[in-house]
Design a protein around this motif. Structure first.
Motif, PDB file in Angstrom:
ATOM      1  N   UNK A   1       1.105  -1.147  -0.210  1.00 15.05           N
ATOM      2  CA  UNK A   1      -0.066  -0.063   0.422  1.00 15.05           C
ATOM      3  C   UNK A   1       0.492   0.915   0.269  1.00 15.05           C
ATOM      4  N   UNK A   2       1.711   1.579  -1.692  1.00 16.27           N
ATOM      5  CA  UNK A   2       2.177   2.456  -1.671  1.00 16.27           C
ATOM      6  C   UNK A   2       1.264   4.329  -0.879  1.00 16.27           C
TER       7      UNK A   2
ATOM      8  N   UNK B   1       7.748   4.190  -0.804  1.00 23.09           N
ATOM      9  CA  UNK B   1       7.091   3.660   0.932  1.00 23.09           C
ATOM     10  C   UNK B   1       5.991   3.557   0.561  1.00 23.09           C
ATOM     11  N   UNK B   2       5.445   2.289   1.525  1.00 24.99           N
ATOM     12  CA  UNK B   2       4.323   2.083   2.406  1.00 24.99           C
ATOM     13  C   UNK B   2       4.134   1.485   3.588  1.00 24.99           C
ATOM     14  N   UNK B   3       3.027   2.105   3.718  1.00 29.81           N
ATOM     15  CA  UNK B   3       2.059   1.887   5.474  1.00 29.81           C
ATOM     16  C   UNK B   3       3.301   0.678   5.870  1.00 29.81           C
ATOM     17  N   UNK B   4       3.125   0.633   7.097  1.00 29.59           N
ATOM     18  CA  UNK B   4       3.072  -1.104   7.711  1.00 29.59           C
ATOM     19  C   UNK B   4       1.977  -2.059   7.802  1.00 29.59           C
ATOM     20  N   UNK B   5       2.308  -2.765   7.780  1.00 31.38           N
ATOM     21  CA  UNK B   5       1.298  -4.010   8.331  1.00 31.38           C
ATOM     22  C   UNK B   5       0.689  -4.087   9.181  1.00 31.38           C
ATOM     23  N   UNK B   6       1.480  -3.638   9.774  1.00 38.87           N
ATOM     24  CA  UNK B   6       0.590  -4.163  11.375  1.00 38.87           C
ATOM     25  C   UNK B   6       0.966  -2.896  12.066  1.00 38.87           C
ATOM     26  N   UNK B   7      -0.467  -3.385  13.152  1.00 41.24           N
ATOM     27  CA  UNK B   7      -1.679  -1.920  14.039  1.00 41.24           C
ATOM     28  C   UNK B   7       0.050  -2.451  15.095  1.00 41.24           C
TER      29      UNK B   7
ATOM     30  N   UNK C   1      22.442  -2.055  -8.108  1.00 42.85           N
ATOM     31  CA  UNK C   1      23.303  -1.469  -9.618  1.00 42.85           C
ATOM     32  C   UNK C   1      22.183  -0.244 -10.398  1.00 42.85           C
ATOM     33  N   UNK C   2      22.518   0.021 -11.473  1.00 39.19           N
ATOM     34  CA  UNK C   2      21.420   0.547 -11.953  1.00 39.19           C
ATOM     35  C   UNK C   2      20.147   0.066 -11.577  1.00 39.19           C
ATOM     36  N   UNK C   3      18.965   0.703 -11.790  1.00 43.93           N
ATOM     37  CA  UNK C   3      17.926   0.264 -11.926  1.00 43.93           C
ATOM     38  C   UNK C   3      17.707  -1.096 -11.361  1.00 43.93           C
ATOM     39  N   UNK C   4      17.762  -1.278 -10.113  1.00 47.07           N
ATOM     40  CA  UNK C   4      17.704  -2.785  -9.279  1.00 47.07           C
ATOM     41  C   UNK C   4      16.875  -2.088  -7.963  1.00 47.07           C
ATOM     42  N   UNK C   5      15.724  -2.785  -7.404  1.00 47.72           N
ATOM     43  CA  UNK C   5      15.171  -2.046  -6.359  1.00 47.72           C
ATOM     44  C   UNK C   5      15.771  -3.394  -5.428  1.00 47.72           C
ATOM     45  N   UNK C   6      15.871  -3.254  -4.194  1.00 47.05           N
ATOM     46  CA  UNK C   6      15.956  -3.330  -2.827  1.00 47.05           C
ATOM     47  C   UNK C   6      14.915  -3.417  -1.932  1.00 47.05           C
ATOM     48  N   UNK C   7      13.839  -4.944  -1.476  1.00 45.34           N
ATOM     49  CA  UNK C   7      12.505  -4.216  -0.526  1.00 45.34           C
ATOM     50  C   UNK C   7      13.017  -4.462   0.644  1.00 45.34           C
TER      51      UNK C   7
ATOM     52  N   UNK D   1      16.846   3.146  11.494  1.00 42.57           N
ATOM     53  CA  UNK D   1      15.396   2.548  10.695  1.00 42.57           C
ATOM     54  C   UNK D   1      14.711   3.531  10.446  1.00 42.57           C
ATOM     55  N   UNK D   2      13.844   3.689  10.160  1.00 44.76           N
ATOM     56  CA  UNK D   2      13.013   4.665   9.954  1.00 44.76           C
ATOM     57  C   UNK D   2      11.620   5.380  10.768  1.00 44.76           C
ATOM     58  N   UNK D   3      11.454   5.968  10.984  1.00 40.53           N
ATOM     59  CA  UNK D   3      10.806   6.849  11.876  1.00 40.53           C
ATOM     60  C   UNK D   3       9.502   6.309  11.565  1.00 40.53           C
ATOM     61  N   UNK D   4       8.668   6.334  10.010  1.00 40.53           N
ATOM     62  CA  UNK D   4       7.279   5.464  10.038  1.00 40.53           C
ATOM     63  C   UNK D   4       7.141   4.612   9.826  1.00 40.53           C
ATOM     64  N   UNK D   5       8.449   3.302  10.288  1.00 41.93           N
ATOM     65  CA  UNK D   5       8.341   2.237   9.933  1.00 41.93           C
ATOM     66  C   UNK D   5       7.418   1.376   8.615  1.00 41.93           C
ATOM     67  N   UNK D   6       7.997   2.242   7.644  1.00 41.56           N
ATOM     68  CA  UNK D   6       7.136   1.812   6.028  1.00 41.56           C
ATOM     69  C   UNK D   6       7.641   1.010   6.160  1.00 41.56           C
ATOM     70  N   UNK D   7       7.176  -0.258   4.832  1.00 40.98           N
ATOM     71  CA  UNK D   7       7.677  -0.982   3.973  1.00 40.98           C
ATOM     72  C   UNK D   7       8.430   0.014   2.709  1.00 40.98           C
ATOM     73  N   UNK D   8       9.838  -0.356   2.122  1.00 43.80           N
ATOM     74  CA  UNK D   8      10.472   0.477   1.766  1.00 43.80           C
ATOM     75  C   UNK D   8      10.678  -0.172  -0.119  1.00 43.80           C
ATOM     76  N   UNK D   9      10.737   0.048  -1.100  1.00 48.68           N
ATOM     77  CA  UNK D   9      10.927  -0.603  -2.334  1.00 48.68           C
ATOM     78  C   UNK D   9      12.185   1.070  -2.650  1.00 48.68           C
TER      79      UNK D   9
END
Length: 293
Positions: free
Chosen positions: A125-126, A239-245, A212-218, A146-154
């Motif tokens: 959920x981006x 950025x995508x919203x956290x999955x858990x409450x 490298x150029x064009x690669x995406x890390x989850x 680590x990120x303040x908003x606990x996002x899932x990041x691509x």
């Protein structure tokens, strides 16, 4: 020497992946992965390099950060300098520099860039208002955090190569986490750690890869990450919203309470507050790891 001694396994890689496989194998178990050809159909894949950014956004004034330790002199995420984007990119090309662009909303500043990418349909959920760009020069590093908003990041990389070291949230107890903050001790060199000074790091199990150029890390929510630009380049985080409450609640706490409390204490106590937190990072980590020094 240090890197070989840390327990770092390669981040798994796939060329492409279906939404169902991505969710089942990586999002649900919260495991990182590099998707090598996820964005090859984006216009950005062919267009985006430092020259293109300089051409399209060269007159924009951008905030810059370097690797100086956090101090009471600056507020949370306050930049250390400013520069025109074209001048900054010339600086990147001229040789190694510590100056980085961090969490810059260039998409908002230069709306034309939004035509060059799309949010992939891979089960996240981006947050579509928050694509962020990050730039760095050769050998510049982003400290472990680590990120303040606990996002899932691509995290999609462009132009050159970047090393990424990740640790799951469960490894926090070994990483000398600074209390009331989102970082580990800034004097730890995760590319060559001093195990005499920071022995608990030997117990931490993490991941490593080169993008490298064009690669995406989850990067799953709450994951620690440390970045080293092996050559000048830039990345975009979707950025995508956290999955858990639970993690959503942690994000709200960080944004509403922790950040404001920390800024208040910096204003009240100044450098003494920073020094106290760094001391506590060692004491608390060694207590959890039963390390006596």
């Amino acid at each position: 020497m240090g890197k070989e001694m840390m327990k770092l396994q390669p981040i798994p890689r796939v060329e492409k992946i279906s939404k169902d496989d991505f969710v089942r194998n990586f999002v649900q178990p919260q495991k990182p992965v590099v998707i090598e050809k996820l964005i090859e159909n984006w216009p950005a894949f062919k267009k985006w390099d430092l020259d293109y950014i300089s051409k399209i956004a060269g007159e924009k004034t951008v905030p810059l950060y370097d690797d100086r330790p956090i101090s009471s002199e600056f507020k949370f995420n306050e930049p250390h300098a400013e520069m025109k984007m074209a001048d900054y990119i010339n600086l990147l090309k001229s040789g190694p520099t510590n100056y980085r662009i961090f969490l810059y909303h260039l998409m908002k500043e230069v709306p034309e860039l939004q035509k060059d990418f799309k949010f992939p349909d891979i089960g996240l959920r981006f947050i579509k208002q928050l694509p962020m760009l990050f730039f760095g020069g050769e050998n510049s590093q982003v400290f472990m955090h680590y990120d303040i908003d606990y996002a899932n990041i691509l995290h999609c990389h462009f132009h050159g190569k970047k090393q990424c070291i990740l640790f799951p949230p469960a490894e926090s107890k070994h990483l000398y986490k600074v209390p009331h903050a989102l970082i580990s001790r800034e004097d730890i060199n995760f590319n060559d750690p001093d195990f005499d000074k920071f022995p608990a790091l030997k117990n931490a199990s993490g991941y490593i890869t080169e993008l490298s150029h064009g690669e995406a890390l989850y990067m799953p929510e709450g994951y620690w990450h440390h970045m080293t630009y092996l050559s000048p380049g830039f990345s975009m985080s979707l950025r995508a919203t956290p999955r858990t409450l639970t993690n959503f609640s942690k994000a709200v706490y960080n944004l509403v309470i922790m950040r404001n409390f920390d800024n208040y204490m910096r204003k009240l106590k100044g450098q003494k507050w920073i020094d106290y937190k760094n001391e506590q990072a060692i004491k608390r980590t060694h207590k959890k790891s039963n390390i006596i020094q």
